[in-house]
Structures are given as C-alpha cells and as structure tokens.
Design an enzyme around this catalytic site. Structure first.
Site, PDB file in Angstrom:
ATOM      1  CB  CYS A 167      -3.716 -37.727  14.213  1.00  0.00           C
ATOM      2  SG  CYS A 167      -2.088 -37.777  14.968  1.00  0.00           S
ATOM      3  CG  HIS A 177      -3.674 -34.919  10.964  1.00  0.00           C
ATOM      4  ND1 HIS A 177      -3.391 -34.186  12.093  1.00  0.00           N
ATOM      5  CD2 HIS A 177      -2.838 -35.996  10.999  1.00  0.00           C
ATOM      6  CE1 HIS A 177      -2.423 -34.791  12.767  1.00  0.00           C
ATOM      7  NE2 HIS A 177      -2.066 -35.875  12.124  1.00  0.00           N
ATOM      8  CG  ASN A 216       1.094 -34.863  13.728  1.00  0.00           C
ATOM      9  OD1 ASN A 216       0.121 -34.522  14.398  1.00  0.00           O
ATOM     10  ND2 ASN A 216       1.162 -36.038  13.130  1.00  0.00           N
TER      11      ASN A 216
HETATM   12  N1  COA Z   1      16.998 -36.722  10.043  1.00  0.00           N
HETATM   13  C1  COA Z   1      17.894 -37.189   9.167  1.00  0.00           C
HETATM   14  N2  COA Z   1      17.813 -38.404   8.595  1.00  0.00           N
HETATM   15  C2  COA Z   1      16.732 -39.153   8.924  1.00  0.00           C
HETATM   16  C3  COA Z   1      15.776 -38.731   9.836  1.00  0.00           C
HETATM   17  C4  COA Z   1      15.940 -37.458  10.408  1.00  0.00           C
HETATM   18  N3  COA Z   1      15.054 -36.944  11.300  1.00  0.00           N
HETATM   19  N4  COA Z   1      14.826 -39.695   9.964  1.00  0.00           N
HETATM   20  C5  COA Z   1      15.205 -40.704   9.156  1.00  0.00           C
HETATM   21  N5  COA Z   1      16.362 -40.379   8.530  1.00  0.00           N
HETATM   22  C6  COA Z   1      17.106 -41.175   7.562  1.00  0.00           C
HETATM   23  C7  COA Z   1      16.877 -42.659   7.734  1.00  0.00           C
HETATM   24  O1  COA Z   1      17.732 -43.213   8.706  1.00  0.00           O
HETATM   25  C8  COA Z   1      17.167 -43.167   6.350  1.00  0.00           C
HETATM   26  O2  COA Z   1      18.559 -43.254   6.198  1.00  0.00           O
HETATM   27  P1  COA Z   1      19.235 -44.498   5.430  1.00  0.00           P
HETATM   28  O3  COA Z   1      18.700 -44.435   4.019  1.00  0.00           O
HETATM   29  O4  COA Z   1      20.675 -44.233   5.535  1.00  0.00           O
HETATM   30  O5  COA Z   1      18.746 -45.714   6.162  1.00  0.00           O
HETATM   31  C9  COA Z   1      16.687 -42.034   5.446  1.00  0.00           C
HETATM   32  O6  COA Z   1      16.627 -40.869   6.281  1.00  0.00           O
HETATM   33  C10 COA Z   1      15.346 -42.295   4.841  1.00  0.00           C
HETATM   34  O7  COA Z   1      14.471 -42.724   5.864  1.00  0.00           O
HETATM   35  P2  COA Z   1      12.971 -43.076   5.581  1.00  0.00           P
HETATM   36  O8  COA Z   1      12.336 -43.542   6.839  1.00  0.00           O
HETATM   37  O9  COA Z   1      12.915 -43.967   4.379  1.00  0.00           O
HETATM   38  O10 COA Z   1      12.396 -41.643   5.185  1.00  0.00           O
HETATM   39  P3  COA Z   1      11.050 -41.291   4.500  1.00  0.00           P
HETATM   40  O11 COA Z   1      11.280 -40.625   3.225  1.00  0.00           O
HETATM   41  O12 COA Z   1      10.078 -42.441   4.542  1.00  0.00           O
HETATM   42  O13 COA Z   1      10.479 -40.176   5.495  1.00  0.00           O
HETATM   43  C11 COA Z   1       8.920 -39.856   7.298  1.00  0.00           C
HETATM   44  C12 COA Z   1      10.212 -40.527   6.855  1.00  0.00           C
HETATM   45  C13 COA Z   1       8.672 -40.238   8.740  1.00  0.00           C
HETATM   46  C14 COA Z   1       9.081 -38.349   7.184  1.00  0.00           C
HETATM   47  C15 COA Z   1       7.761 -40.324   6.356  1.00  0.00           C
HETATM   48  O14 COA Z   1       7.774 -41.739   6.269  1.00  0.00           O
HETATM   49  C16 COA Z   1       6.437 -39.880   6.857  1.00  0.00           C
HETATM   50  O15 COA Z   1       6.151 -38.720   6.912  1.00  0.00           O
HETATM   51  N6  COA Z   1       5.539 -40.826   7.241  1.00  0.00           N
HETATM   52  C17 COA Z   1       4.267 -40.479   7.815  1.00  0.00           C
HETATM   53  C18 COA Z   1       4.449 -40.240   9.281  1.00  0.00           C
HETATM   54  C19 COA Z   1       3.300 -39.518   9.898  1.00  0.00           C
HETATM   55  O16 COA Z   1       2.783 -38.597   9.342  1.00  0.00           O
HETATM   56  N7  COA Z   1       2.917 -39.949  11.103  1.00  0.00           N
HETATM   57  C20 COA Z   1       1.874 -39.375  11.837  1.00  0.00           C
HETATM   58  C21 COA Z   1       0.560 -39.693  11.232  1.00  0.00           C
HETATM   59  S1  COA Z   1      -0.747 -39.039  12.168  1.00  0.00           S
END
Ligand code: COA
Length: 344
Positions: A124, A267, A297
């Site tokens: 990215c 980004h 993304n």
């Molecule tokens: N829909 C519904 N529920 C979802 C889900 C989805 N698409 N993805 C995860 N969940 C659930 C999980 O299972 C978890 O449930 P639980 O509490 O019962 O276990 C809950 O939502 C929270 O999950 P978590 O992973 O803690 O969420 P988060 O707040 O960390 O958000 C991201 C997840 C991926 C959105 C966040 O971590 C993020 O944006 N990270 C950066 C990723 C990124 O930008 N990557 C590319 C970089 S170039």
C-alpha cells in the site's frame, strides 16, 4: 562527447512538478449489504469501523493492465504529453497480471516506446515509493518525464470467507504524470521513506509452502500464494503511530506548519486512521481527502485515485500544498510534501 562533471552538477537544480493525473476502476461494484450475502457482516459494522461503503472488483473482460493503461492515458492527456516523450513508466503494484512485471505491457498500450518500464512492489506504500523513485531520475537530470502508476487487484488475493479482511479491499488504478523543470518553484518539496521487516508478519500475502515431486530425490515449490493474512489491530496501531510520526518529521524539516497545508492525502485504509492523523495535527476534517465510502482500500492505487478525483472535481487547485502518506505491508510507510502544479 567528453564527460563534463560541471554540466552534470548543474542539472541537479531540476525540480519535480506534477502535471497530470488519471484514474480508472472496474465496473463491478459490491456494496457492504451485498457482501453480507457472502459473509456474516453488515453495512453498519463496516461503515462504523472503516468508513467503507462499497468497493470495485475486477470482473470478466477487465484486467489490471487495462485499468493501469486507462489511468495512465488520462494522466498523459491532462499533461498534454506526446507518449513518445515519456522516459519512464513505473507501475507500483503487488498484484501484476504478469509476475515478471506488467509495466512493459502498459507502456506498449500507451505507445510510450521511448520509455523504460518496470514494476515496483511496496504494497500500500507502493505509489508513494514509486513517486519518490521516479523523482530521483528527474532530479538528477537523467530523465525528464515519468508516469507513476499505482494499481492493485487485491480482490484476487483476499479470502472472501474471512469477514475480518475481505470487507476492506477493492481494485483500482491511479496515475500521475511528473516532469523535471528548471525552476525556483518546488513541486515535490521533500519526502521520508521507511520500512520495518521485523513487523512484517502483521500483513502478508505469502507464497504457499507446497512442494511437488520433480524426479527422484528432487522437488519444486509450486507457484501459488495464500490469501491475505492480517493482524488488524496491530496494523491499526502501527498506522496511527507511524503516520503522524513520519509526517511530523517531514513537516519539521521543511518548516511547514500543519495549518499551512491545503490537503491531507493519506492512504485510504480506514476513516478512523485518517481522522486520528488529522486530530494529531489539529487539521480540520474538511482538509482530509477521502473516498473510502466508494472504493475501500485499493492498496497502491488509493493515493493517485483520490488525488485525481480531487483535482477533477476542482477541490485541489494548482499551487495547493498537499501532505501525503502511504503505509502498509512490509511494514512500509512514507510521506511526501508537494504542490499540485497542473498542466503546463
Ligand atoms: N463484520 C462484522 N463483525 C466483524 C467483522 C465484520 N466484517 N470483522 C470482525 N468482526 C467482529 C469480530 O469477530 C469481533 O467480534 P467478537 O468481539 O465477538 O470477537 C468484533 O467484530 C471486533 O473485532 P476486531 O477485530 O476487534 O475489530 P476492530 O475494531 O479492531 O476493527 C479492523 C477491525 C480490521 C476494521 C481494524 O482493526 C482495522 O482497520 N485495522 C487496520 C487494517 C488495515 O487498514 N489494513 C490495511 C493496511 S494497508
């Protein structure tokens, strides 16, 4: 002709100016609600955690090379260039149609026959790394015109049954046309680039470890990749720590007060990351360029797609001061400070 060191030194005064932009995206559009038909997710969860509303996915009859060509053509047209005058076609991508590199295929479609064309991979951060790489050729005077393309097709490499990752990504291509100009006005003002392989396991698209029998006592590793694996929380923490830090370094070294910026062009990974960076510098959200709601993304393509949209909609105007930062797998991250110049 004899070698003249003085002439070489004089050329180093070249500035790099941004004179054209373009973007292209696939026809297929997949909304969050539609994605909920495939995995256990919903529009409200995805929007509130990421800001993403839909993404574009390459379908039958489309290729990443075609999208790259369309984005690059639009940038060339805006710049008013003859394709024969282009010296470099640099394609930032992690997902080429040809693992040997897709830039030469783009070059041929563009009829940019006098250029050298190659791919650059930095996930990215790829577009930003490619912009800086290309600008070095221009600054030294060894090249005059370069096309920098960021394009990715992560839809081929996500696990569409893993709701933690598949909701984040989409496909697209963006491009900028940059040229060297002997001038006192600076286009690309300065930059910072970083990588840290020690944290590389937070985000990967790894080759599979399968081996097949070749002949007795010999085997070969089969050529396929596992879907994207991501530690979302660690990537999030990395982004909200390192992006403000690298921008701070860049702004300090260029004596730029954050309030002088016209736009923050980050980004497009997650709206919460964009807002956190803006908060860190007390930059109003109106100055934060975002199109996550439409595309998600698109990896190396997010920055040039966003820039092109903002230019064509009239938000970004010639002379505007833009701080940009890319970040992602590697881990890799970078920042650039530049002014949009526009066509000569
Ligand atoms: N829909 C519904 N529920 C979802 C889900 C989805 N698409 N993805 C995860 N969940 C659930 C999980 O299972 C978890 O449930 P639980 O509490 O019962 O276990 C809950 O939502 C929270 O999950 P978590 O992973 O803690 O969420 P988060 O707040 O960390 O958000 C991201 C997840 C991926 C959105 C966040 O971590 C993020 O944006 N990270 C950066 C990723 C990124 O930008 N990557 C590319 C970089 S170039």
């Amino acid at each position: 002709m004899s070698y003249c060191p003085l002439a070489q030194t004089a050329k180093i005064t070249n500035q790099v100016i941004l004179v054209g932009s373009g973007c292209a995206y696939p026809n297929q559009r997949l909304t969050n609600t539609q994605l909920g038909l495939r995995v256990d997710t919903n529009d409200s969860w995805i929007r509130s955690r990421t800001g993403i509303g839909a993404r574009r996915i390459i379908g039958p009859g489309e290729t990443l090379t075609d999208l790259s060509y369309k984005a690059a053509s639009a940038a060339i047209e805006m710049a008013g260039w003859d394709p024969q005058s282009i010296d470099l076609v640099l394609l930032a991508t992690s997902t080429p149609d040809d693992l040997f590199g897709s830039a030469p295929a783009v070059q041929t479609k563009l009829n940019a026959n006098n250029s050298v064309a190659f791919d650059l991979t930095a996930a990215c951060s790829g577009f930003l790394f490619a912009l800086i790489t290309a600008s070095q050729f221009l600054r030294t005077g060894s090249m005059r015109r370069a096309l920098v393309i960021g394009a990715d097709q992560l839809s081929s490499w996500v696990n569409w049954d893993d709701r933690r990752t598949c909701v984040l990504f989409g496909d697209g291509a963006g491009a900028v046309a940059i040229e060297a100009k002997e001038t006192s006005e600076k286009g690309l003002i300065d930059f910072e680039l970083r990588s840290d392989g020690r944290r590389g396991n937070y985000l990967n698209l790894n080759k599979t470890k399968d081996f097949s029998h070749l002949i007795e006592n010999s085997s070969y590793q089969t050529g396929s990749f596992s879907p994207i694996e991501m530690n979302g929380q660690e990537v999030y923490k990395f982004a909200v720590k390192e992006v403000p830090a690298i921008l701070q370094t860049l702004l300090r070294k260029t004596n730029t007060d954050p309030q002088m910026l016209d736009w923050l062009l980050l980004h497009q990974a997650n709206q919460r990351i964009l807002n956190a960076v803006a908060d860190r510098f007390k930059i109003s959200y109106e100055k934060v360029l975002t199109n996550l709601a439409d595309y998600g993304n698109t990896s190396a393509a997010t920055i040039p797609i966003m820039l092109d949209e903002a230019i064509r909609s009239g938000r970004v105007k010639p002379g505007d001061l833009i701080a940009s930062s890319g970040f992602g797998a590697g881990l890799s991250w970078g920042a650039a400070l530049f002014r949009w110049h526009g066509p000569n």
